[in-house]
Design a protein around this motif. Structure first.
Motif, PDB file in Angstrom:
ATOM      1  N   PHE A 164       0.837  -1.196   0.000  1.00 34.36           N
ATOM      2  CA  PHE A 164       0.000   0.000   0.000  1.00 34.36           C
ATOM      3  C   PHE A 164       0.876   1.252   0.000  1.00 34.36           C
ATOM      4  O   PHE A 164       0.648   2.198  -0.751  1.00 34.36           O
ATOM      5  CB  PHE A 164      -0.916   0.002   1.237  1.00 34.36           C
ATOM      6  N   ARG A 165       1.930   1.240   0.822  1.00 34.93           N
ATOM      7  CA  ARG A 165       2.797   2.408   0.913  1.00 34.93           C
ATOM      8  C   ARG A 165       3.513   2.643  -0.414  1.00 34.93           C
ATOM      9  O   ARG A 165       3.665   3.776  -0.877  1.00 34.93           O
ATOM     10  CB  ARG A 165       3.811   2.228   2.050  1.00 34.93           C
ATOM     11  N   GLN A 166       3.924   1.543  -1.055  1.00 34.82           N
ATOM     12  CA  GLN A 166       4.567   1.680  -2.370  1.00 34.82           C
ATOM     13  C   GLN A 166       3.571   2.211  -3.393  1.00 34.82           C
ATOM     14  O   GLN A 166       3.915   3.038  -4.241  1.00 34.82           O
ATOM     15  CB  GLN A 166       5.127   0.333  -2.823  1.00 34.82           C
ATOM     16  N   ALA A 167       2.333   1.747  -3.304  1.00 39.19           N
ATOM     17  CA  ALA A 167       1.301   2.203  -4.234  1.00 39.19           C
ATOM     18  C   ALA A 167       1.105   3.707  -4.114  1.00 39.19           C
ATOM     19  O   ALA A 167       0.986   4.427  -5.113  1.00 39.19           O
ATOM     20  CB  ALA A 167      -0.011   1.470  -3.963  1.00 39.19           C
ATOM     21  N   VAL A 168       1.091   4.204  -2.863  1.00 38.22           N
ATOM     22  CA  VAL A 168       0.941   5.651  -2.646  1.00 38.22           C
ATOM     23  C   VAL A 168       2.115   6.388  -3.295  1.00 38.22           C
ATOM     24  O   VAL A 168       1.952   7.407  -3.960  1.00 38.22           O
ATOM     25  CB  VAL A 168       0.855   5.960  -1.136  1.00 38.22           C
ATOM     26  N   MET A 169       3.299   5.820  -3.132  1.00 38.88           N
ATOM     27  CA  MET A 169       4.508   6.405  -3.712  1.00 38.88           C
ATOM     28  C   MET A 169       4.374   6.515  -5.241  1.00 38.88           C
ATOM     29  O   MET A 169       4.722   7.518  -5.839  1.00 38.88           O
ATOM     30  CB  MET A 169       5.687   5.517  -3.327  1.00 38.88           C
ATOM     31  N   TYR A 170       3.869   5.453  -5.860  1.00 39.27           N
ATOM     32  CA  TYR A 170       3.709   5.456  -7.320  1.00 39.27           C
ATOM     33  C   TYR A 170       2.576   6.384  -7.764  1.00 39.27           C
ATOM     34  O   TYR A 170       2.590   6.900  -8.873  1.00 39.27           O
ATOM     35  CB  TYR A 170       3.385   4.045  -7.821  1.00 39.27           C
ATOM     36  N   ALA A 171       1.592   6.567  -6.909  1.00 36.94           N
ATOM     37  CA  ALA A 171       0.379   7.282  -7.322  1.00 36.94           C
ATOM     38  C   ALA A 171       0.559   8.798  -7.358  1.00 36.94           C
ATOM     39  O   ALA A 171      -0.260   9.504  -7.939  1.00 36.94           O
ATOM     40  CB  ALA A 171      -0.769   6.920  -6.379  1.00 36.94           C
ATOM     41  N   ILE A 172       1.611   9.287  -6.707  1.00 38.48           N
ATOM     42  CA  ILE A 172       1.758  10.744  -6.608  1.00 38.48           C
ATOM     43  C   ILE A 172       2.723  11.261  -7.672  1.00 38.48           C
ATOM     44  O   ILE A 172       3.871  10.819  -7.742  1.00 38.48           O
ATOM     45  CB  ILE A 172       2.260  11.144  -5.199  1.00 38.48           C
ATOM     46  N   ASP A 173       2.236  12.186  -8.483  1.00 37.66           N
ATOM     47  CA  ASP A 173       3.086  12.808  -9.495  1.00 37.66           C
ATOM     48  C   ASP A 173       3.878  13.920  -8.806  1.00 37.66           C
ATOM     49  O   ASP A 173       3.444  15.067  -8.725  1.00 37.66           O
ATOM     50  CB  ASP A 173       2.212  13.364 -10.618  1.00 37.66           C
ATOM     51  N   ARG A 174       5.049  13.540  -8.303  1.00 38.60           N
ATOM     52  CA  ARG A 174       5.791  14.496  -7.480  1.00 38.60           C
ATOM     53  C   ARG A 174       6.389  15.637  -8.295  1.00 38.60           C
ATOM     54  O   ARG A 174       6.622  16.719  -7.790  1.00 38.60           O
ATOM     55  CB  ARG A 174       6.867  13.742  -6.684  1.00 38.60           C
ATOM     56  N   LYS A 175       6.600  15.362  -9.579  1.00 36.96           N
ATOM     57  CA  LYS A 175       7.089  16.417 -10.455  1.00 36.96           C
ATOM     58  C   LYS A 175       6.027  17.512 -10.574  1.00 36.96           C
ATOM     59  O   LYS A 175       6.323  18.703 -10.502  1.00 36.96           O
ATOM     60  CB  LYS A 175       7.376  15.811 -11.824  1.00 36.96           C
ATOM     61  N   GLU A 222      22.590   8.668  -0.909  1.00 32.94           N
ATOM     62  CA  GLU A 222      22.793   7.581  -1.887  1.00 32.94           C
ATOM     63  C   GLU A 222      21.718   7.696  -2.959  1.00 32.94           C
ATOM     64  O   GLU A 222      20.528   7.655  -2.657  1.00 32.94           O
ATOM     65  CB  GLU A 222      22.688   6.222  -1.173  1.00 32.94           C
ATOM     66  N   LYS A 223      22.178   7.843  -4.229  1.00 32.73           N
ATOM     67  CA  LYS A 223      21.135   8.038  -5.250  1.00 32.73           C
ATOM     68  C   LYS A 223      20.701   6.732  -5.909  1.00 32.73           C
ATOM     69  O   LYS A 223      19.650   6.651  -6.520  1.00 32.73           O
ATOM     70  CB  LYS A 223      21.598   9.047  -6.301  1.00 32.73           C
ATOM     71  N   ASN A 224      21.515   5.670  -5.762  1.00 26.08           N
ATOM     72  CA  ASN A 224      21.146   4.403  -6.388  1.00 26.08           C
ATOM     73  C   ASN A 224      20.226   3.593  -5.482  1.00 26.08           C
ATOM     74  O   ASN A 224      20.618   2.591  -4.885  1.00 26.08           O
ATOM     75  CB  ASN A 224      22.397   3.600  -6.727  1.00 26.08           C
ATOM     76  N   VAL A 225      18.991   4.049  -5.397  1.00 22.14           N
ATOM     77  CA  VAL A 225      18.001   3.338  -4.598  1.00 22.14           C
ATOM     78  C   VAL A 225      16.824   3.032  -5.524  1.00 22.14           C
ATOM     79  O   VAL A 225      16.787   3.503  -6.664  1.00 22.14           O
ATOM     80  CB  VAL A 225      17.508   4.192  -3.406  1.00 22.14           C
ATOM     81  N   LYS A 226      15.896   2.259  -5.034  1.00 22.54           N
ATOM     82  CA  LYS A 226      14.714   1.955  -5.840  1.00 22.54           C
ATOM     83  C   LYS A 226      14.011   3.251  -6.228  1.00 22.54           C
ATOM     84  O   LYS A 226      13.783   4.123  -5.388  1.00 22.54           O
ATOM     85  CB  LYS A 226      13.773   1.060  -5.029  1.00 22.54           C
ATOM     86  N   GLN A 227      13.673   3.375  -7.508  1.00 29.59           N
ATOM     87  CA  GLN A 227      13.017   4.596  -7.983  1.00 29.59           C
ATOM     88  C   GLN A 227      11.508   4.373  -8.064  1.00 29.59           C
ATOM     89  O   GLN A 227      11.057   3.351  -8.559  1.00 29.59           O
ATOM     90  CB  GLN A 227      13.550   4.978  -9.373  1.00 29.59           C
ATOM     91  N   TYR A 228      10.788   5.352  -7.577  1.00 32.76           N
ATOM     92  CA  TYR A 228       9.328   5.293  -7.684  1.00 32.76           C
ATOM     93  C   TYR A 228       8.875   6.380  -8.651  1.00 32.76           C
ATOM     94  O   TYR A 228       8.634   7.518  -8.242  1.00 32.76           O
ATOM     95  CB  TYR A 228       8.680   5.499  -6.330  1.00 32.76           C
ATOM     96  N   GLU A 229       8.830   6.037  -9.929  1.00 29.24           N
ATOM     97  CA  GLU A 229       8.361   7.023 -10.899  1.00 29.24           C
ATOM     98  C   GLU A 229       6.845   7.145 -10.787  1.00 29.24           C
ATOM     99  O   GLU A 229       6.188   6.292 -10.178  1.00 29.24           O
ATOM    100  CB  GLU A 229       8.789   6.617 -12.319  1.00 29.24           C
ATOM    101  N   TYR A 230       6.295   8.193 -11.392  1.00 36.31           N
ATOM    102  CA  TYR A 230       4.836   8.375 -11.344  1.00 36.31           C
ATOM    103  C   TYR A 230       4.181   7.328 -12.218  1.00 36.31           C
ATOM    104  O   TYR A 230       4.393   7.297 -13.427  1.00 36.31           O
ATOM    105  CB  TYR A 230       4.488   9.790 -11.821  1.00 36.31           C
ATOM    106  N   SER A 231       3.403   6.433 -11.622  1.00 35.95           N
ATOM    107  CA  SER A 231       2.777   5.372 -12.403  1.00 35.95           C
ATOM    108  C   SER A 231       1.494   4.895 -11.728  1.00 35.95           C
ATOM    109  O   SER A 231       1.503   3.980 -10.895  1.00 35.95           O
ATOM    110  CB  SER A 231       3.747   4.201 -12.559  1.00 35.95           C
ATOM    111  N   PRO A 232       0.374   5.502 -12.065  1.00 32.28           N
ATOM    112  CA  PRO A 232      -0.905   5.082 -11.475  1.00 32.28           C
ATOM    113  C   PRO A 232      -1.179   3.597 -11.739  1.00 32.28           C
ATOM    114  O   PRO A 232      -1.797   2.929 -10.903  1.00 32.28           O
ATOM    115  CB  PRO A 232      -1.935   5.955 -12.184  1.00 32.28           C
TER     116      PRO A 232
END
Lengths: 234, 531
Positions: free
Chosen positions: B301-312, B338-348
């Motif tokens: 659920f927390r990951q889903a919220v991360m993906y759902a928000i268009d932070r740009k 550290e920049k090499n971490v899992k990326q959560y791009e905007y993806s509903p």
């Protein structure tokens, strides 16, 4: 703390109150005596406009015009800070800072009093004693000053007395917009910080001010219309 | 900007008075040279007190920075540079820290500042009064003053970020002769605010302004350049913009100017704008999820919220570009990022897939679940953020319902874990061991304490790595440990990181040296001058 802030608020609200009363009565009288003419329509529209404007918006617009565009008046604050001044210079400086907040605060009440005065004048104008005066050959200006005004102003005084409290309340908005260091601001900050003792203190001070103003209203009643005096009913 | 009619009148007034009083005000001097002058700026909101060792409200720290100085300052990369201490050394075992003070430092009351004042402030006052200094300075086992200008601290165990905690917002020095044997919080001297900084308090008219003037006995030759600083209290945002635009104030900082006004004011020819000078704080904006309650207790659920928000879009539309997208728990402005971490791009779509997998199927109205959202009561901006989040989450079927409260209520609810979602802006404070780990380590799950691990995240592996990183003595080792922990935490998403928020500092073009260190406008302003 409260005493520090009280003078600023009293100065602002007091000036605004008197200004709105004097100008409102004057405008209402002019409009009322010329009911139906273009000047009446004009004043009525102006007062309606002023009545409809939100205080904070009017304040912001006044700042935009007189401070930002024209640069005639300071946009906010109580006095110029950090400059040594003589008493007279200081008074002139404070007066300059007062113009915009006083105008914004006075505008709404001015409109109310003007409208009230207008209808009251129209009503009194049709009463018999005015006709009698006119028949006696009293000049029109004398009629207005001695007979009309004195009788027509009573409702205005009643409302003004009741609204004295609201003027103090309206200061909350104006003092915030104009960074005026008065009680209104203090109550706003106190509400945000849940500072109950300060709020209680302010309410107490404000109640005293409102009661005082109501007493004053009573006194003014008697001056204007001696028939109201309690002792005269026998 | 040319001189307008009113300013001209004032000049005449000032000149007239000067001649009457016979004071050589030196109008000719102010025109060309770099000494003197009055800096007029804003304090918002008005602080409750000026003693930064006792109150850490933002505006207290800003004004207090001029009055109270500390041992070190920090450059934009958070490396220490001399403050009251002209040099310092750390023993190889990481246990002993030695500071050499500058000579001739005096407090505003004329008394000299010595090593005793430093030791008293660090070991007696700050651990009692300063919430974020307490866990750092209680690590001191013993403090000694071999001579009046030398301070030696011995730590109980190695603590690498120790040297990062000597800025004036964390470790201001107070006079021992005034505070010894008193109740620090109620000492009547708090109203006089006696420190050793380049400016001292002259007058504070509550609700109107705070007036600081030059401390004549300041230890740095030639400083301060300007004669006085006036902090004006201007509660209305529009009035603050007008004041800057008009030149009534020459400097604004933090949230003085609303985001939507920044682009317009930046274009004005008489103003400079920078977002530097906030590196020490590196404010991190996030959506906090209470990990204890369903559905927030499910990582998907927390990951889903991360993906759902268009932070740009959030950055562009709500923050008008003032910031950067946050990628994880540590800000890119702070050390050990550290920049090499899992990326959560905007993806509903990814968000919906995760919610489907959890079994949260959309109902007839497209909504999968309703979650209460506590709106942060810190101004209009947070309201706008909340509305943005509501729109974003609704698109994937998560319906958040706003709850309103005031500041005290918000702190009470969040710190007592009585919330589901809320937004928060948290400072990183120069080192992950000070400003970051507090939000994620399970030993800091402390009910009733704000800015602790209020989300209730607990991962033994993350705990271990954070703890090792705090005590490791080499920077390479620390980077390795912090990189590892960032990867774990970003995968777990205990908190939905939104933005590294930038704050604009506006200065009049004639005003120089305002932003010179990582604490920016909190700096002493001894070097600030008009040209």
């Amino acid at each position: 703390m409260l005493l520090e802030r009280l003078p600023a608020t009293l100065l602002l609200t007091g000036t605004a109150f008197i200004l709105s009363l004097v100008c409102g009565t004057a405008l209402g009288t002019i409009a009322g005596t010329r009911a139906g003419k273009w000047s009446d329509t004009f004043f009525t529209i102006v007062s309606l406009l002023l009545y409809a404007l939100p205080v904070f918006w009017l304040g912001l617009m006044l700042v935009l015009l007189f401070s930002v565009q024209l640069n005639w008046l300071p946009p906010f604050g109580y006095a110029t800070i950090g400059v040594e001044m003589t008493t007279w210079q200081r008074i002139a400086d404070i007066a300059q800072h007062m113009v915009l907040p006083t105008l914004s605060l006075a505008a709404v009440y001015l409109a109310i009093y003007a409208r009230l005065m207008r209808s009251s004048i129209i009503e009194v104008k049709q009463q018999d004693f005015i006709k009698t005066a006119r028949a006696k050959g009293v000049t029109e200006s004398q009629i207005v000053m001695r007979h009309l005004l004195r009788n027509a102003i009573l409702p205005v005084i009643t409302v003004a007395g009741m609204q004295a409290g609201a003027v103090v309340g309206g200061a909350v908005v104006v003092e915030t917009v104009f960074a005026w260091p008065g009680l209104g601001r203090l109550i706003y900050d106190a509400v945000l910080q849940r500072d109950y003792p300060v709020m209680q203190g302010i309410f107490l001070v404000m109640s005293v001010v409102v009661i005082g103003l109501n007493l004053l209203t009573e006194a003014v009643y008697r001056m204007v219309d001696p028939r109201i005096s309690v002792g005269s009913v026998k | 900007m040319g001189m307008n009619r009113r300013e001209f009148g004032k000049l005449g007034l000032a000149a007239g008075m000067a001649s009457v009083a016979g004071i050589p005000l030196g109008l000719h001097r102010a025109a060309g040279q770099t000494r003197g002058g009055t800096l007029s700026t804003i304090t918002h909101p008005e602080p409750a007190m000026l003693v930064s060792a006792i109150s850490q409200l933002q505006s207290t720290l800003t004004v207090g920075g001029k009055i109270y100085e500390s041992l070190l300052r920090y450059d934009f990369d958070l490396k220490p540079i001399p403050g009251l201490a002209q040099s310092w050394s750390v023993s190889p075992d990481g246990l002993t820290y030695t500071f050499k003070l500058f000579p001739n430092i005096t407090f505003h009351d004329g008394k000299p500042l010595t090593a005793d004042d430093v030791i008293f402030s660090m070991t007696k006052i700050l651990p009692e009064t300063h919430a974020r200094a307490r866990p750092i300075f209680t690590r001191i086992e013993s403090a000694e003053a071999p001579d009046p200008l030398t301070v030696v601290f011995k730590l109980k165990s190695p603590f690498s970020p120790f040297l990062g905690a000597f800025d004036c917002t964390t470790a201001p020095i107070l006079p021992k002769h005034i505070y010894e044997g008193t109740d620090f919080k109620t000492n009547p001297a708090n109203d006089k605010a006696i420190g050793c900084g380049p400016f001292k308090l002259k007058e504070w008219v509550r609700g109107s302004h705070i007036h600081l003037i030059k401390h004549e006995g300041y230890y740095r030759a030639g400083e301060p350049h300007i004669d006085e600083i006036i902090y004006r209290v201007i509660p209305d945002a529009a009035a603050r913009s007008v004041a800057l635009e008009q030149g009534t104030v020459k400097l604004t900082q933090w949230s003085d100017i609303e985001q939507y006004d920044v682009a317009r004011l930046t274009k004005l020819p008489h103003l400079d704008m920078t977002t530097k000078g906030y590196e020490y704080f590196a404010p991190h904006l996030w959506l906090e999820l209470n990990n204890r309650i369903a559905p927030m207790n499910d990582k998907r659920f927390r990951q889903a919220v991360m993906y759902a928000i268009d932070r740009k879009a959030l950055l562009q539309r709500v923050y008008f570009g003032l910031g950067k997208i946050a990628t994880g728990p540590i800000s890119s402005k702070t050390r050990f990022y550290e920049k090499n971490v899992k990326q959560y791009e905007y993806s509903p779509d990814k968000a919906k897939a995760l919610l489907d997998e959890m079994g949260l199927k959309p109902g007839a109205d497209g909504k999968r679940i309703t979650v209460p959202f506590l709106v942060t009561p810190s101004g209009e901006l947070y309201r706008r953020v909340a509305e943005f989040l509501r729109q974003s989450l609704l698109r994937v079927g998560i319906d958040i319902q706003f709850e309103g409260t005031d500041v005290a209520g918000w702190i009470q609810k969040v710190s007592n874990w009585e919330y589901s979602m809320t937004t928060n802006l948290v400072y990183q404070l120069g080192d992950p061991a000070i400003g970051v780990s507090r939000t994620y380590i399970s030993s800091n799950i402390r009910k009733g304490i704000m800015f602790s691990n209020t989300a209730g995240y607990a991962n033994p592996e993350a705990d271990r790595l954070f703890e090792e990183a705090a005590t490791a003595t080499s920077d390479e080792k620390r980077q390795e440990l912090y990189s590892a922990v960032q990867k774990i935490v970003v995968e777990d998403v205990p908190i939905v990181w939104l933005l590294e928020q930038d704050f604009p500092t506006f200065t009049d073009k004639k005003l120089k040296n305002v932003t010179t260190t990582a604490i920016g406008v909190h700096e002493t302003f001894g070097a600030v001058r008009f040209e």
